[in-house]
Design a protein around this motif. Structure first.
Motif, short mmCIF file in Angstrom:
data_model
loop_
_atom_site.label_atom_id
_atom_site.label_comp_id
_atom_site.label_asym_id
_atom_site.label_seq_id
_atom_site.Cartn_x
_atom_site.Cartn_y
_atom_site.Cartn_z
N LYS A 319 29.05 -21.08 44.06
CA LYS A 319 27.99 -22.10 43.92
C LYS A 319 26.74 -21.77 44.75
N ILE A 320 26.39 -20.48 44.78
CA ILE A 320 25.16 -20.12 45.51
C ILE A 320 23.93 -20.71 44.83
N ASP A 321 24.06 -21.03 43.53
CA ASP A 321 22.94 -21.64 42.80
C ASP A 321 22.64 -23.05 43.31
N ALA A 322 23.64 -23.69 43.92
CA ALA A 322 23.47 -25.08 44.39
C ALA A 322 23.23 -25.16 45.89
N TYR A 323 23.17 -24.00 46.56
CA TYR A 323 22.99 -24.01 48.01
C TYR A 323 21.51 -24.16 48.37
N HIS A 324 21.21 -25.17 49.19
CA HIS A 324 19.83 -25.42 49.61
C HIS A 324 19.82 -25.70 51.12
N PRO A 325 19.44 -24.72 51.93
CA PRO A 325 19.43 -24.94 53.38
C PRO A 325 18.32 -25.90 53.80
N GLU A 326 18.53 -26.56 54.92
CA GLU A 326 17.47 -27.39 55.48
C GLU A 326 16.37 -26.46 55.99
N THR A 327 15.14 -26.91 55.86
CA THR A 327 14.01 -26.06 56.26
C THR A 327 13.37 -26.57 57.56
N ILE A 328 12.79 -25.65 58.29
CA ILE A 328 12.05 -25.98 59.50
C ILE A 328 10.61 -25.50 59.32
N GLU A 329 9.68 -26.40 59.55
CA GLU A 329 8.27 -26.02 59.42
C GLU A 329 7.91 -24.98 60.48
N GLU A 330 6.98 -24.09 60.15
CA GLU A 330 6.61 -23.01 61.05
C GLU A 330 6.07 -23.52 62.39
N ASP A 331 5.36 -24.66 62.36
CA ASP A 331 4.78 -25.19 63.59
C ASP A 331 5.71 -26.16 64.32
N ASP A 332 6.94 -26.27 63.82
CA ASP A 332 7.92 -27.16 64.46
C ASP A 332 8.62 -26.40 65.59
N VAL A 355 35.00 -11.45 58.64
CA VAL A 355 36.16 -11.00 57.85
C VAL A 355 36.10 -9.52 57.52
N ASN A 356 35.43 -8.78 58.37
CA ASN A 356 35.36 -7.32 58.21
C ASN A 356 34.86 -6.89 56.83
N GLY A 357 33.85 -7.59 56.34
CA GLY A 357 33.24 -7.19 55.07
C GLY A 357 33.92 -7.74 53.84
N ASP A 358 35.05 -8.44 54.00
CA ASP A 358 35.78 -8.96 52.84
C ASP A 358 35.23 -10.32 52.41
N ALA A 359 33.95 -10.32 52.00
CA ALA A 359 33.31 -11.54 51.54
C ALA A 359 32.28 -11.20 50.48
N ILE A 360 32.12 -12.11 49.51
CA ILE A 360 31.13 -11.90 48.46
C ILE A 360 30.58 -13.26 48.05
N PHE A 361 29.31 -13.32 47.66
CA PHE A 361 28.64 -14.56 47.33
C PHE A 361 28.26 -14.56 45.84
N ILE A 362 28.70 -15.60 45.10
CA ILE A 362 28.52 -15.63 43.65
C ILE A 362 28.19 -17.03 43.15
N SER A 363 27.87 -17.12 41.87
CA SER A 363 27.82 -18.38 41.15
C SER A 363 28.62 -18.17 39.87
N ALA A 364 29.81 -18.76 39.83
CA ALA A 364 30.66 -18.61 38.64
C ALA A 364 30.03 -19.30 37.44
N LEU A 365 29.35 -20.43 37.69
CA LEU A 365 28.75 -21.20 36.60
C LEU A 365 27.62 -20.42 35.94
N ASN A 366 26.74 -19.83 36.76
CA ASN A 366 25.60 -19.08 36.23
C ASN A 366 25.85 -17.57 36.14
N LYS A 367 27.07 -17.17 36.52
CA LYS A 367 27.49 -15.76 36.47
C LYS A 367 26.60 -14.85 37.32
N GLU A 368 26.13 -15.38 38.43
CA GLU A 368 25.34 -14.57 39.37
C GLU A 368 26.26 -13.72 40.23
#
Length: 401
Positions: A319-332, A355-368
């Protein structure tokens, strides 16, 4: 009752606590999950009630003032179900039902109800029924409240007690019968697993509703039931999958959840044999969920319980397509950067190190990133396969789609 798209939803309220062991943020998070559970079971949540206490009230879980507030709301809005976020004792449940005069269930009962709705095969239904009876046994006395107004009358106490004891005996007999039935089915399933030959076995594990079934449909090109509800999958599904020119078996298992009822862990341990016997685990994680790291911990605890925590594991952040981090303004210059502000790249670097490299980031829904995912799985399956069949390893020199 509330009608929505031809589906009848029962009016529901949620009740939780803020304690020393569960702060306000954690309480809100658990109630969010409880609301999703209620929705999955067919409930429409109208309101949440939360009380700050040192510990639950041994008689009514929440305080007398709060339970009166809940009672007034129930009467005013014709609420039919009150759901408590923690497991109630039989005495608490009986006392609360007397006061609220509506159906009272706890998180455990709600999860059991969802499992009962979702069970499709005889095996799953047997496991759920066993868990329900184990939950019911200590609560049987509460089912005889219709005798209360007669209790103490001449000749009434004896028959009432006899009726309860008869029910207890019947439930114990049913539990014994279901356990024997599960043992028989377990033996049959063990034979089926043995008949699959020496193919490498890969199992999808993860918290409920993280996209395991969706990912299985993408990999195996099959149609496994997938829905945006909790516990969409109860029955383990096994498919033969070929990536490149390498065949293996892929199984989709029941999702885990925090505060998973003990009865269900015990009943479904046999279902999780697919996990115990797997050569490789794909631990699917919903990266878009704010508490995904807690979810990882919950899954790892269950894996430890079923003695499968030491298996080779690939962390798959979905679900990387649905991930939205909180943002910090540059002057904050006041706001401190936390994990909530991490970009996907920062999370990838973090977990690659963990995990010594045993990780991968995908979107199964959008096939990313699915091709990279397939290549990674191919290489890991190939590693197991060449150890098992060293004489034909030349067949699998490199991944080709």
């Amino acid at each position: 009752m509330i009608e929505k798209s031809d589906i009848t939803y029962e009016k529901t309220i949620l009740i939780g606590l803020i304690t020393q062991l569960q702060d306000e943020d954690k309480s809100i998070e658990y109630l969010d999950e409880l609301e999703f559970l209620a929705y999955t079971a067919g409930g429409e949540v109208l309101k949440r009630f939360v009380q700050k206490m040192q510990a639950p009230n041994p008689k009514t879980f929440i305080g007398s003032g709060k339970i009166e507030e809940v009672k007034q709301y129930i009467d005013a809005h014709e609420v039919s179900i009150a759901v408590f976020d923690d497991e109630l004792t039989p005495a608490q449940q009986k006392n609360i039902e007397k006061i609220l005069e509506c159906k009272v269930i706890d998180r455990t009962n709600l999860i059991l109800d969802i499992f009962a709705q979702r069970a499709q095969t005889s095996y799953a239904r047997t496991q759920v029924e066993l868990a329900q009876y184990q939950y019911l046994l200590p609560r049987l006395s509460g089912m005889w409240t219709h005798l209360e107004r007669q209790r103490g009358g001449i000749g009434m106490r004896g028959p009432g007690e006899t009726e309860i004891e008869t029910d207890r005996r019947n439930v114990r007999d049913r539990i014994s019968l279901l356990k024997k039935k599960l043992i028989t089915i377990d033996k049959q399933m063990a034979v089926q697993r043995g008949n699959r030959g020496k193919l490498v076995r890969v199992a999808l594990v993860g918290y409920t509703n993280v996209g395991k079934s969706t990912l299985m449909n993408v990999i195996s090109k099959s149609k496994v039931f997938a829905e945006n509800k909790l516990f969409a999958t109860l029955d383990t599904t096994v498919r033969k999958v070929v990536i490149g020119n390498l065949p293996f078996l892929l199984s989709d298992t029941v999702g885990f959840i925090r505060k998973l009822p003990t009865q269900l862990v015990e009943s479904f341990k046999s279902t999780l044999d697919e996990v115990r016997e797997a050569d490789l685990l794909l631990h699917i994680v919903d990266i878009s969920h704010a508490s995904f790291e807690d979810h990882i911990d919950s899954v790892n605890k269950v894996l430890e319980e079923i003695k499968a925590s030491d298996k080779p594991t690939l962390m798959v952040f979905n679900k990387i397509d649905a991930y939205h981090p909180e943002t910090i303004e540059e002057d904050d210059i006041v706001t401190e950067k936390t994990e909530a502000h991490f970009t996907l790249q920062e999370w990838e670097q973090t977990w690659m190190n963990r995990v010594n490299g045993d990780a991968i980031f995908i979107s199964a829904l959008n096939k990313e990133n699915i091709d990279k995912f397939k290549e990674t799985v191919y290489n890991k399956v190939k590693e197991v396969h060449t150890k098992r069949f060293p004489y034909n390893q030349f067949l699998y020199d490199e991944y080709t789609e």
